[in-house]
Design an enzyme around this catalytic site. Structure first.
Site, short mmCIF file in Angstrom:
data_model
loop_
_atom_site.label_atom_id
_atom_site.label_comp_id
_atom_site.label_asym_id
_atom_site.label_seq_id
_atom_site.Cartn_x
_atom_site.Cartn_y
_atom_site.Cartn_z
N GLU A 9 0.79 -0.99 0.05
CA GLU A 9 -0.03 -0.04 0.11
C GLU A 9 0.93 1.10 -0.06
OE1 GLU A 9 -2.95 -0.17 3.22
OE2 GLU A 9 -3.91 -1.76 2.17
N HIS A 42 -8.96 9.79 3.50
CA HIS A 42 -8.67 8.73 2.61
C HIS A 42 -8.76 9.38 1.13
CE1 HIS A 42 -8.36 5.15 0.60
NE2 HIS A 42 -8.22 4.41 1.79
N ARG A 100 -0.86 9.30 1.36
CA ARG A 100 -2.23 9.50 1.36
C ARG A 100 -2.36 11.23 1.28
NH1 ARG A 100 -5.42 5.32 5.34
NH2 ARG A 100 -5.38 3.35 3.77
N HIS A 134 -11.00 10.18 7.20
CA HIS A 134 -11.08 8.66 7.46
C HIS A 134 -10.32 8.26 8.79
CE1 HIS A 134 -10.37 4.80 5.84
NE2 HIS A 134 -9.21 4.80 6.14
N ARG A 177 -0.83 9.20 8.85
CA ARG A 177 -0.55 7.62 8.94
C ARG A 177 -0.13 6.89 7.98
NH1 ARG A 177 -4.73 3.45 9.02
NH2 ARG A 177 -5.92 4.64 7.84
#
Length: 520
Positions: free
Chosen positions: A115, A234, A280, A339, A374
């Protein structure tokens, strides 16, 4: 207020961190405060990606920690990152023993996905995008078989009672709209594991009930709150008009899905060397910019996955189907959505809050692991690691191995929050404290929040407003752009190692009050 005293440990929340801690505390008796039936409405049950852990021989906890530090944009506590990544493998193996059916290869190895911002494929998955739900199912099954765990379904915590700096009780009430009079439940120790703040925003991927109440409850009791300004949006929530917005998991981009706009242009390649697998915050801002330019961004899974998306990612396929999208043939419209909250109740390395007799784990906490942004799939990992750490700390203080179940009956009528007030608060947060912020908008947000707070005395809404105030106040004070915190009026990142923000609700409210005269 009616009072009930028990020797049980009180756990607020019923998600992954709460149930894992309850199991680790066994046979010490606990009572779990669960607003919904077990497995319903918990953020962890909605998690699609999985749990990050260095399970491959070519990977290492040190690599994982380095990626965590890099993604966190200078505010990650390196000691915490090393601790959590070192323990990751142990918890994957433990969850496997508890019955979690992680995806495996033919020779028995864990299937690993890569990811965003990870240097290795290290996200352990279940049925493609079912990790949260399947881990929760395994934990719920174990919890129901454990005699020391009592679950009070349909109850929610609204206030902490504090005496001489120590938590001595938690007020609970029915979680339906009738909202009974609260009951003060006094236990032997208190663990908050009740989720984050994403639902404070009008566009969110969080369950409807997750609106910062647990953080706000601790803040109103005097607990220190850390890193509140860092809210992760997100990048690829599905832009289909649903509330909450369905999530198109990041694992899709890990499998090769690309982002395009209405003109068919891939726009991430010119934004970051890692393109769709950039951190992100970078991807979220790029998608936000496409929206602002009227170019309608979309996720294209057609070439990378085709028909396989329907078997490999069943949740995404279901979301698409109910919105009339065939992802094997059509693109998926996406937008950034609130998110995950990197901020929360400040804890030390043992999971203890600044108030005595109070521990915190999961998204309600701020341990220092996530920093300003994060790393993908570190959220469930942190919840597991700190649930065990908190359980160990509470166990060292509480030796009792037996206590009768809590028996309570709610009476009267309380104060359910006003739905219009909640909607106005959420819209303020999206409009003024969203993906891109500036001083004027943040000051207006604080003014709006104060006005809404004054109109609705319900403790649940007061908790939401406390958390919203802390997010906006710390965002106003951080005059730079860092990680998920983007200021259009301060677009540069200040040099050097950034400091984490620490603020009490009293300090945030004082700042809010000092600005009020300028806006009236």
């Amino acid at each position: 207020m009616q009072e009930i005293t028990t020797d049980r440990i009180v756990i607020v929340g019923a998600g992954m961190g709460a149930l894992y801690a309850a199991l680790k505390l066994a046979p010490r008796p606990v009572v779990v405060i669960s607003p919904e039936p077990l497995g319903k409405g918990a953020s962890s049950a909605w998690a699609q990606g999985g749990v990050a852990a260095a399970m491959d021989e070519s990977d290492s906890p040190e690599n994982h920690a380095d990626d965590t530090l890099n993604a966190g944009a200078g505010t990650v506590d390196a000691d915490v990152a090393n601790l959590v990544t070192q323990e990751a493998r142990e918890h994957i193996l433990d969850l496997t023993k508890l019955g979690t059916p992680f995806d495996r290869t033919e020779d028995g190895k864990y299937v690993l996905s890569r990811e965003a911002a990870h240097s290795f494929a290290r996200v352990v998955r279940v049925k493609g995008d079912q990790a949260g739900a399947e881990i929760m199912a395994a934990l719920i099954d174990q919890a129901r078989q454990t005699p020391s765990i009592q679950v009070l379904e349909g109850t929610m915590a609204v206030e902490l009672d504090v005496t001489d700096g120590a938590v001595t009780g938690v007020a609970i009430q029915e979680s339906d709209e009738s909202r009974s009079e609260p009951i003060m439940l006094r236990g032997s120790a208190y663990l908050l594991a009740g989720g984050g703040s994403g639902g404070l925003y009008a566009i969110t991927t969080n369950p409807p009930r997750i609106r910062g109440q647990v953080i706000g409850m601790a803040a109103r009791a005097g607990a220190k709150i850390a890193d509140a300004e860092f809210v992760q949006f997100h990048p690829t929530a599905m832009d289909v008009g649903e509330d909450p917005a369905p999530l198109a998991t990041e694992a899709l981009r890990g499998e090769g899905a690309v982002l395009i706009n209405k003109d068919g242009e891939r726009f991430m390649q010119s934004v970051h060397p890692d393109a769709e697998l950039a951190p992100r915050d970078v991807v979220a801002r790029a998608i936000f910019a496409q929206h602002q330019a009227g170019k309608r961004p979309m996720l294209d899974t057609r070439e990378a996955l085709g028909e396989e998306i329907k078997t490999n990612f069943p949740s995404v396929a279901e979301y698409c189907d109910r919105n009339g999208i065939d992802p094997a043939k059509e693109t998926i419209p996406v937008a950034p959505a609130a998110h995950y909250h990197m901020g929360g109740i400040a804890t030390d390395k043992e999971g203890r809050a600044s108030l005595e007799n109070l521990w915190v784990c999961g998204e309600a906490s701020s341990t220092g692991l996530h920093g300003a942004n994060r790393l993908a799939s570190n959220g469930l990992l942190e919840a597991l690691v700190y649930a065990r750490i908190c359980a160990d700390g509470i166990a060292a203080k509480t030796n009792l191995h037996d206590a009768p179940e809590v028996d309570l009956t709610f009476d009267g009528t309380g104060f359910p929050p006003d739905a219009q007030g909640i909607a106005a608060l959420r819209q303020t947060m999206t409009d003024k404290v969203g993906v891109v912020r500036n001083a004027d908008g943040l000051k207006q947000a604080l003014f709006n929040i104060a006005s809404l707070e004054a109109r609705d005395p319900s403790p649940s809404f007061q908790n939401m407003c406390a958390t919203a105030t802390l997010i906006a106040a710390t965002a106003l004070l951080r005059e730079e752009s860092r990680g998920a915190h983007e200021r259009s009026d301060f677009p540069e990142t200040l040099p050097g190692q950034a400091t984490r923000s620490m603020m009490t609700f009293a300090e945030a409210r004082a700042l809010r009050d000092s600005l009020a005269e300028d806006l009236t």
